[in-house]
Write a protein that holds these residues in place. Structure first.
Motif, PDB file in Angstrom:
ATOM      1  N   ILE A 236      89.410 -16.249  70.099  1.00  0.00           N
ATOM      2  CA  ILE A 236      89.831 -16.984  71.288  1.00  0.00           C
ATOM      3  C   ILE A 236      88.882 -16.667  72.452  1.00  0.00           C
TER       4      ILE A 236
ATOM      5  N   PHE B 141      91.772 -18.627  64.931  1.00  0.00           N
ATOM      6  CA  PHE B 141      91.325 -19.728  65.776  1.00  0.00           C
ATOM      7  C   PHE B 141      89.854 -19.971  65.487  1.00  0.00           C
TER       8      PHE B 141
ATOM      9  N   GLU C 199      94.468 -22.402  63.358  1.00  0.00           N
ATOM     10  CA  GLU C 199      95.306 -22.955  64.428  1.00  0.00           C
ATOM     11  C   GLU C 199      94.429 -23.690  65.436  1.00  0.00           C
ATOM     12  N   ASN C 200      94.834 -24.887  65.799  1.00  0.00           N
ATOM     13  CA  ASN C 200      94.072 -25.670  66.769  1.00  0.00           C
ATOM     14  C   ASN C 200      94.341 -25.200  68.195  1.00  0.00           C
ATOM     15  N   LEU C 201      93.313 -25.314  69.045  1.00  0.00           N
ATOM     16  CA  LEU C 201      93.417 -24.896  70.437  1.00  0.00           C
ATOM     17  C   LEU C 201      92.401 -25.683  71.253  1.00  0.00           C
TER      18      LEU C 201
ATOM     19  N   THR D 104      88.135 -25.361  71.740  1.00  0.00           N
ATOM     20  CA  THR D 104      87.507 -24.700  70.603  1.00  0.00           C
ATOM     21  C   THR D 104      86.936 -25.738  69.642  1.00  0.00           C
TER      22      THR D 104
END
Length: 267
Positions: A75, A110, A146-148, A151
């Motif tokens: 992250i 991530f 996991e999408n964020l 990114t």
């Protein structure tokens, strides 16, 4: 679907000893599965000794299970950051060591922060994710992306591109519907069709843009169409984890209970 609580989404408690209250609150609503994430203000696995003791002993004390561990790997880091290598090696290794001790063999990752749209950078991200997936598989773990926003896994299409490029049977997807709405500003339908074959876990939250800023809200009051998402998961026969990300910003007492009540009414 198996409902799960996230360790920092049940109540706005971060002081020492508060994890016990969080666990008992979720148990009072019939939830016995938890995602290990932030505990008493510290992200897994970099916990204080007291928080770690409670997290580890809760399986025996309360009979709970952990669906996944989420260390927040990559992250805010670009793929060429010095910290990216430390996350890939030391942090990832520590995460696996501690995840084994709490009985989960599912890890959440991530993607690195998007620096450019250069295909070479994309290739480096694929290589990086491929390395952590391979190291996890060697120890009996599966990994979920996991999408964020911001990114290399921000939109549905970007997530699909990474999942296909890494192309590993132990590499699945966390369908984080709120984060997708924030990145795409559209409802879930098209993205769901793209990613459906890869979904192994679901993070559920609701919200909408107000004055150009994403505002998280109680389930059923935002624009993400929580009911439509649940109906779509039912239609595909999804039997995996549905993790409740019920905290608003600022997170206040009652957020979890209010959103849980709405969710019960549509399940």
């Amino acid at each position: 679907m198996k409902l799960a609580a996230v360790t920092n989404e049940v109540a706005p408690l971060t002081e020492p000893g508060s994890l016990d209250t969080i666990i008992r609150t979720a148990l009072a609503h019939g939830i016995t599965t938890f995602e290990a994430r932030t505990v008493e203000g510290k992200r897994f696995p970099l916990l204080t000794g007291g928080a770690w003791d409670i997290l580890k002993s809760a399986r025996d004390t309360y009979g709970i299970t952990y669906s996944a561990a989420s260390p927040g790997i990559f992250i805010g880091l670009t793929v060429d950051s010095d910290l990216a290598a430390i996350h890939k090696n030391q942090l990832w290794s520590m995460t696996m060591d501690m995840a084994e001790k709490i009985g989960t063999h599912t890890l959440i990752t991530f993607a690195p922060k998007r620096g450019t749209d250069d295909p070479a950078e994309f290739g480096s991200v694929v290589d990086l994710l491929g390395e952590i997936v391979a190291s996890a598989e060697a120890r009996g773990f599966d990994v979920q992306l996991e999408n964020l926003p911001g990114t290399w896994a921000d939109t549905s299409k970007a997530c699909l591109d990474l999942l296909q490029a890494v192309n590993h049977p132990e590499f699945g997807y966390v369908w984080d519907t709120g984060n997708l709405y924030e990145a795409e500003q559209t409802t879930f339908e098209a993205g769901f069709e793209l990613l459906k074959p890869y979904i192994r876990n679901v993070h559920l939250k609701d919200g909408q843009f107000i004055d150009g800023k994403m505002v998280w809200q109680h389930y059923g009051t935002g624009k993400a169409d929580v009911k439509g998402q649940i109906d779509a998961l039912k239609a595909m026969g999804y039997t995996g984890t549905l993790a409740l990300e019920a905290a608003r910003i600022p997170h206040i007492e009652g957020d979890f209970e209010t959103s849980f009540g709405y969710l019960e009414s549509i399940l």
